[in-house]
Design a protein around this motif. Sequence first.
Motif, PDB file in Angstrom:
ATOM      1  N   LEU A  32      70.668  20.138  15.947  1.00  0.00           N
ATOM      2  CA  LEU A  32      71.029  21.306  16.747  1.00  0.00           C
ATOM      3  C   LEU A  32      69.880  21.765  17.639  1.00  0.00           C
ATOM      4  O   LEU A  32      70.003  22.781  18.316  1.00  0.00           O
ATOM      5  CB  LEU A  32      71.427  22.460  15.815  1.00  0.00           C
ATOM      6  CG  LEU A  32      72.717  22.252  15.031  1.00  0.00           C
ATOM      7  CD1 LEU A  32      72.856  23.309  13.946  1.00  0.00           C
ATOM      8  CD2 LEU A  32      73.907  22.307  15.973  1.00  0.00           C
ATOM      9  N   LEU A  34      67.162  22.982  16.644  1.00  0.00           N
ATOM     10  CA  LEU A  34      66.709  24.241  16.054  1.00  0.00           C
ATOM     11  C   LEU A  34      65.278  24.110  15.534  1.00  0.00           C
ATOM     12  O   LEU A  34      64.967  23.194  14.782  1.00  0.00           O
ATOM     13  CB  LEU A  34      67.643  24.625  14.900  1.00  0.00           C
ATOM     14  CG  LEU A  34      67.331  25.921  14.168  1.00  0.00           C
ATOM     15  CD1 LEU A  34      67.601  27.114  15.077  1.00  0.00           C
ATOM     16  CD2 LEU A  34      68.170  26.020  12.904  1.00  0.00           C
ATOM     17  N   LYS A  80      77.435  19.485   9.999  1.00  0.00           N
ATOM     18  CA  LYS A  80      76.164  20.165  10.268  1.00  0.00           C
ATOM     19  C   LYS A  80      76.027  21.458   9.491  1.00  0.00           C
ATOM     20  O   LYS A  80      74.943  22.014   9.412  1.00  0.00           O
ATOM     21  CB  LYS A  80      76.056  20.463  11.766  1.00  0.00           C
ATOM     22  CG  LYS A  80      75.677  19.254  12.597  1.00  0.00           C
ATOM     23  CD  LYS A  80      75.371  19.683  14.032  1.00  0.00           C
ATOM     24  CE  LYS A  80      74.985  18.475  14.858  1.00  0.00           C
ATOM     25  NZ  LYS A  80      75.864  18.243  16.003  1.00  0.00           N
ATOM     26  N   PHE A  82      77.036  24.301  10.427  1.00  0.00           N
ATOM     27  CA  PHE A  82      76.527  25.230  11.428  1.00  0.00           C
ATOM     28  C   PHE A  82      76.805  26.676  11.039  1.00  0.00           C
ATOM     29  O   PHE A  82      75.953  27.558  11.212  1.00  0.00           O
ATOM     30  CB  PHE A  82      77.164  24.902  12.784  1.00  0.00           C
ATOM     31  CG  PHE A  82      76.659  25.716  13.929  1.00  0.00           C
ATOM     32  CD1 PHE A  82      75.307  25.807  14.202  1.00  0.00           C
ATOM     33  CD2 PHE A  82      77.545  26.391  14.768  1.00  0.00           C
ATOM     34  CE1 PHE A  82      74.831  26.546  15.270  1.00  0.00           C
ATOM     35  CE2 PHE A  82      77.083  27.129  15.841  1.00  0.00           C
ATOM     36  CZ  PHE A  82      75.725  27.207  16.087  1.00  0.00           C
ATOM     37  N   ILE A 236      77.113  32.283  21.517  1.00  0.00           N
ATOM     38  CA  ILE A 236      76.530  30.949  21.339  1.00  0.00           C
ATOM     39  C   ILE A 236      77.612  29.965  20.920  1.00  0.00           C
ATOM     40  O   ILE A 236      77.560  28.772  21.269  1.00  0.00           O
ATOM     41  CB  ILE A 236      75.379  30.977  20.309  1.00  0.00           C
ATOM     42  CG1 ILE A 236      74.399  29.808  20.553  1.00  0.00           C
ATOM     43  CG2 ILE A 236      75.876  30.925  18.878  1.00  0.00           C
ATOM     44  CD1 ILE A 236      73.590  29.931  21.804  1.00  0.00           C
ATOM     45  N   PHE A 240      78.316  26.530  22.911  1.00  0.00           N
ATOM     46  CA  PHE A 240      78.297  25.218  22.266  1.00  0.00           C
ATOM     47  C   PHE A 240      79.543  24.418  22.607  1.00  0.00           C
ATOM     48  O   PHE A 240      79.473  23.227  22.926  1.00  0.00           O
ATOM     49  CB  PHE A 240      78.184  25.367  20.743  1.00  0.00           C
ATOM     50  CG  PHE A 240      76.836  24.983  20.206  1.00  0.00           C
ATOM     51  CD1 PHE A 240      76.396  23.678  20.281  1.00  0.00           C
ATOM     52  CD2 PHE A 240      76.005  25.925  19.626  1.00  0.00           C
ATOM     53  CE1 PHE A 240      75.149  23.310  19.794  1.00  0.00           C
ATOM     54  CE2 PHE A 240      74.756  25.581  19.136  1.00  0.00           C
ATOM     55  CZ  PHE A 240      74.328  24.268  19.221  1.00  0.00           C
ATOM     56  N   PHE A 347      66.958  31.350  16.626  1.00  0.00           N
ATOM     57  CA  PHE A 347      68.179  31.624  17.384  1.00  0.00           C
ATOM     58  C   PHE A 347      67.959  31.345  18.874  1.00  0.00           C
ATOM     59  O   PHE A 347      68.833  30.799  19.555  1.00  0.00           O
ATOM     60  CB  PHE A 347      68.625  33.068  17.191  1.00  0.00           C
ATOM     61  CG  PHE A 347      69.366  33.317  15.911  1.00  0.00           C
ATOM     62  CD1 PHE A 347      70.435  32.516  15.528  1.00  0.00           C
ATOM     63  CD2 PHE A 347      69.014  34.379  15.085  1.00  0.00           C
ATOM     64  CE1 PHE A 347      71.131  32.751  14.357  1.00  0.00           C
ATOM     65  CE2 PHE A 347      69.707  34.626  13.906  1.00  0.00           C
ATOM     66  CZ  PHE A 347      70.767  33.809  13.541  1.00  0.00           C
ATOM     67  N   SER A 349      65.944  29.193  20.119  1.00  0.00           N
ATOM     68  CA  SER A 349      65.831  27.753  20.329  1.00  0.00           C
ATOM     69  C   SER A 349      67.206  27.110  20.492  1.00  0.00           C
ATOM     70  O   SER A 349      67.351  26.105  21.192  1.00  0.00           O
ATOM     71  CB  SER A 349      65.056  27.092  19.189  1.00  0.00           C
ATOM     72  OG  SER A 349      65.816  27.053  17.991  1.00  0.00           O
ATOM     73  N   LEU A 350      68.235  27.693  19.880  1.00  0.00           N
ATOM     74  CA  LEU A 350      69.597  27.190  20.079  1.00  0.00           C
ATOM     75  C   LEU A 350      70.037  27.398  21.525  1.00  0.00           C
ATOM     76  O   LEU A 350      70.717  26.548  22.108  1.00  0.00           O
ATOM     77  CB  LEU A 350      70.562  27.896  19.135  1.00  0.00           C
ATOM     78  CG  LEU A 350      70.459  27.564  17.653  1.00  0.00           C
ATOM     79  CD1 LEU A 350      71.436  28.421  16.857  1.00  0.00           C
ATOM     80  CD2 LEU A 350      70.723  26.098  17.394  1.00  0.00           C
ATOM     81  N   CYS A 351      69.642  28.535  22.103  1.00  0.00           N
ATOM     82  CA  CYS A 351      69.956  28.801  23.513  1.00  0.00           C
ATOM     83  C   CYS A 351      69.283  27.770  24.403  1.00  0.00           C
ATOM     84  O   CYS A 351      69.899  27.241  25.348  1.00  0.00           O
ATOM     85  CB  CYS A 351      69.502  30.203  23.907  1.00  0.00           C
ATOM     86  SG  CYS A 351      70.229  31.536  22.930  1.00  0.00           S
ATOM     87  N   TYR A 353      68.333  24.769  23.573  1.00  0.00           N
ATOM     88  CA  TYR A 353      68.947  23.455  23.328  1.00  0.00           C
ATOM     89  C   TYR A 353      70.239  23.298  24.121  1.00  0.00           C
ATOM     90  O   TYR A 353      70.485  22.247  24.745  1.00  0.00           O
ATOM     91  CB  TYR A 353      69.210  23.317  21.834  1.00  0.00           C
ATOM     92  CG  TYR A 353      69.992  22.071  21.469  1.00  0.00           C
ATOM     93  CD1 TYR A 353      69.453  20.812  21.615  1.00  0.00           C
ATOM     94  CD2 TYR A 353      71.279  22.183  20.946  1.00  0.00           C
ATOM     95  CE1 TYR A 353      70.164  19.677  21.272  1.00  0.00           C
ATOM     96  CE2 TYR A 353      72.004  21.053  20.598  1.00  0.00           C
ATOM     97  CZ  TYR A 353      71.436  19.799  20.761  1.00  0.00           C
ATOM     98  OH  TYR A 353      72.150  18.674  20.427  1.00  0.00           O
ATOM     99  N   ILE A 354      71.072  24.318  24.114  1.00  0.00           N
ATOM    100  CA  ILE A 354      72.338  24.226  24.841  1.00  0.00           C
ATOM    101  C   ILE A 354      72.110  24.079  26.330  1.00  0.00           C
ATOM    102  O   ILE A 354      72.775  23.286  27.013  1.00  0.00           O
ATOM    103  CB  ILE A 354      73.210  25.464  24.530  1.00  0.00           C
ATOM    104  CG1 ILE A 354      73.675  25.398  23.079  1.00  0.00           C
ATOM    105  CG2 ILE A 354      74.417  25.523  25.469  1.00  0.00           C
ATOM    106  CD1 ILE A 354      74.392  26.650  22.624  1.00  0.00           C
TER     107      ILE A 354
END
Length: 359
Positions: A32, A34, A80, A82, A236, A240, A347, A349-351, A353-354
């Motif tokens: 992910l 993350l 995952k 998630f 998010i 995704f 959190f 880092s998820l933004c 990544y996307i």
Amino acid sequence: MVDSVVIPAGERSGATGSGRRSPVSAGQFGALGLYLADPRVEASVLGLLEAVEAELRAGVASADPLVAEAARHLVDAGGKRFRPLLVALGAQFGDPTNPQVVPAAVVMELTHLATLYHDDVMDEAAVRRGAPSANSRWTNSVAILVGDYLFARAADIAAGLGPEAVRLQARTFARLVHGQIAETVGPRDEDPVAHYLNVIAEKTGSLIATSARFGGMFGGATVEHTEALARYGETIGIAFQLSDDLLDIASESVQSGKTPGTDLREGVPTLPVLYALASDDSDAASVRLREILATGPLVDDALHAEALGLLRESPALKRARETVRSYAEDAREQLAPLPAGPARRAFESLCDYIADRTS
């Protein structure tokens, strides 16, 4: 959906040359994008996920051997996790050792798994998570009933968390059903793009929002922080799903978890396709693309390849990328009320990544 093979918990990330900790290799975090910069937070989250894994297996138990085997089917196939991950991260804003955190995460994952059994029946899917789908292995009727059983098990566990947990789980379930109905029926006197975004919010965003909310609630975070987590989760979750739409078009590999162009072949109207169909661009490529897409499912290999190539170079794909980035940035903004620290950075880092995976 956000869905892949889970790696046994217990792997730990190592330090990179820059001093930043790398994501767990090929595990829940790495898959992910993350980053958990604090070893204590990482250990806490992994410990919670390990406990969730054990309780999931207990949660799908049944005195009937067939029900037990069919209910374990997707749990054993992995994923995952998630939604439990968001519960575990959300709990970091309070006390993640609260004994209610793990069952809250189990409620979210069981609810998610139940929807997959039903989705596979509606989609006539033959494979799920690299294994034969429950409907192809046992029949549609068994798959539907096992999905119902998992919803019931989730509700039973939620009852042990109190009336508010039951209420939230039920309302989330209602949103999931509304989203599925809207997707099945299609747009009714509304803009197709707005309809599609609403379907994603109901089918995907709602459960991810409740997962983040449960983390805050049962970790004992403040009401302000819990509400911020819920808003972040919904946004998010939409981002995704939209990014998966783009990967189905733009990826040259199976990065999206399926063969590129699968949605095109099946006639699924994802965001890039909807933007292309709504376009009034008069250049030859745009006109030709609209002509092909208007025919429906692209089962002809030549037309499929042509449409995929045109979409990859189209303004519609660029616009869809901008939409994904907009949702990712909106999700980041929802984190503003939360205190700075490793959980908030995770959190964020998820933004990142996307935004990066679809650029």
